[in-house]
Write a protein that holds these residues in place. Structure first.
Motif, short mmCIF file in Angstrom:
data_model
loop_
_atom_site.label_atom_id
_atom_site.label_comp_id
_atom_site.label_asym_id
_atom_site.label_seq_id
_atom_site.Cartn_x
_atom_site.Cartn_y
_atom_site.Cartn_z
N LEU A 97 0.86 -1.18 0.00
CA LEU A 97 0.00 0.00 0.00
C LEU A 97 0.89 1.23 0.00
O LEU A 97 1.75 1.39 0.86
CB LEU A 97 -0.91 0.01 1.23
N ASP A 98 0.69 2.11 -0.98
CA ASP A 98 1.51 3.31 -1.11
C ASP A 98 1.02 4.43 -0.20
O ASP A 98 1.83 5.18 0.36
CB ASP A 98 1.49 3.80 -2.56
N THR A 99 -0.29 4.59 -0.08
CA THR A 99 -0.86 5.65 0.76
C THR A 99 -1.99 5.10 1.60
O THR A 99 -2.71 4.20 1.19
CB THR A 99 -1.42 6.82 -0.09
N ILE A 100 -2.14 5.65 2.79
CA ILE A 100 -3.31 5.40 3.63
C ILE A 100 -3.73 6.76 4.16
O ILE A 100 -3.13 7.31 5.09
CB ILE A 100 -3.00 4.43 4.80
N ASP A 101 -4.73 7.34 3.50
CA ASP A 101 -5.24 8.64 3.91
C ASP A 101 -6.31 8.44 4.97
O ASP A 101 -7.13 7.53 4.87
CB ASP A 101 -5.83 9.39 2.71
N SER A 102 -6.31 9.29 5.99
CA SER A 102 -7.30 9.19 7.05
C SER A 102 -7.76 10.59 7.44
O SER A 102 -6.97 11.52 7.43
CB SER A 102 -6.73 8.45 8.25
N SER A 103 -9.05 10.69 7.76
CA SER A 103 -9.59 11.98 8.17
C SER A 103 -10.71 11.76 9.17
O SER A 103 -11.37 10.72 9.17
CB SER A 103 -10.11 12.76 6.96
N VAL A 104 -10.93 12.74 10.04
CA VAL A 104 -11.97 12.66 11.05
C VAL A 104 -13.31 12.96 10.40
O VAL A 104 -13.48 13.99 9.75
CB VAL A 104 -11.71 13.67 12.20
N SER A 105 -14.27 12.04 10.54
CA SER A 105 -15.61 12.33 10.04
C SER A 105 -16.52 12.83 11.16
O SER A 105 -17.43 13.57 10.90
CB SER A 105 -16.28 11.13 9.39
N LYS A 106 -16.23 12.40 12.42
CA LYS A 106 -17.10 12.81 13.51
C LYS A 106 -16.39 12.54 14.83
O LYS A 106 -15.62 11.61 14.96
CB LYS A 106 -18.39 11.99 13.42
N THR A 146 -14.61 9.12 14.94
CA THR A 146 -14.90 8.29 13.77
C THR A 146 -13.97 8.74 12.66
O THR A 146 -13.92 9.92 12.32
CB THR A 146 -16.37 8.42 13.33
N ILE A 147 -13.22 7.79 12.11
CA ILE A 147 -12.18 8.09 11.12
C ILE A 147 -12.51 7.39 9.81
O ILE A 147 -12.86 6.20 9.81
CB ILE A 147 -10.80 7.64 11.63
N SER A 148 -12.37 8.13 8.72
CA SER A 148 -12.52 7.55 7.38
C SER A 148 -11.14 7.25 6.82
O SER A 148 -10.22 8.06 6.93
CB SER A 148 -13.23 8.54 6.44
N PHE A 149 -10.99 6.07 6.21
CA PHE A 149 -9.72 5.62 5.66
C PHE A 149 -9.85 5.37 4.16
O PHE A 149 -10.89 4.90 3.70
CB PHE A 149 -9.28 4.30 6.30
N GLU A 150 -8.79 5.68 3.43
CA GLU A 150 -8.67 5.28 2.02
C GLU A 150 -7.24 4.83 1.79
O GLU A 150 -6.30 5.61 1.91
CB GLU A 150 -9.03 6.41 1.07
#
Length: 193
Positions: A97-106, A146-150
């Motif tokens: 896996l080259d990237t794992i982007d994560s951001s807070v959704s809530k 709550t975290i969103s991952f891609e």
């Protein structure tokens, strides 16, 4: 028999052959059928991206109470904002896996979470890395994020969303306590494209 009769039978056979050859005798050009197709999300054993929560604890004072590696202790005089290990991410893809982007959704209960990132990238197949974040308790005792991952790699992509607990405690150096118990790993079904 007369020749006229033979000619008449010959013409009938020729016309009959033409009619049969243009009308068809049981062949078909199209077929139509209805079939059911069931599609499901992959189970725990066949997921591509594993995400587990560590039960992060943020101490809101500068005590050294031996609560463990998931606890962050800000220095005296600082706010309750600390960098902690929220959990772990495991690559179950057969490729890197080259990237794992994560951001807070809530978030809940006033806990503020920022600067979410994984420690080691690229992440080899079968490898595991820590999920880090900066947490500001904002005066509350516990909450969730709550975290969103891609996650992406060569011809590989998976998305997921997970809710993780955060415990905020005000400890003194004379009152050690037990860290929160880590949650069991949660794995995410994903697909590769």
């Amino acid at each position: 028999m007369s020749r006229t009769w033979v000619k008449y039978v010959g013409v009938v056979l020729i016309v009959g052959g033409l009619v049969l050859s243009t009308a068809g005798v049981g062949a078909f050009s199209t077929v139509e059928a209805n079939r059911q197709l069931f599609v499901g999300v992959g189970g725990e054993s066949s997921s591509y991206l594993g995400i587990s929560a560590s039960g992060a604890t943020v101490a809101t004072n500068g005590s050294n109470d031996g609560v463990g590696t998931n606890t962050a202790r800000p220095h005296e005089g600082r706010t309750a904002s600390s960098t902690v290990v929220l959990g772990a991410v495991t690559n179950y893809f057969p490729a890197e896996l080259d990237t794992i982007d994560s951001s807070v959704s809530k978030t809940s209960r006033g806990v503020a979470v920022s600067d979410i990132h994984v420690r080691d990238l690229p992440l080899e197949s079968g490898a595991r890395t820590s999920l880090m974040a900066t947490v500001d308790c904002g005066g509350v005792s516990h909450g969730t994020v709550t975290i969103s991952f891609e996650a992406t790699g060569t011809d590989t992509r998976a998305t997921a969303e997970r809710t993780m607990p955060v415990t905020c405690v005000n400890r003194t150096s004379s009152s050690p306590s037990n860290p929160s118990r880590p949650l069991s790993p949660q794995r995410v079904g994903g697909g590769s494209t």
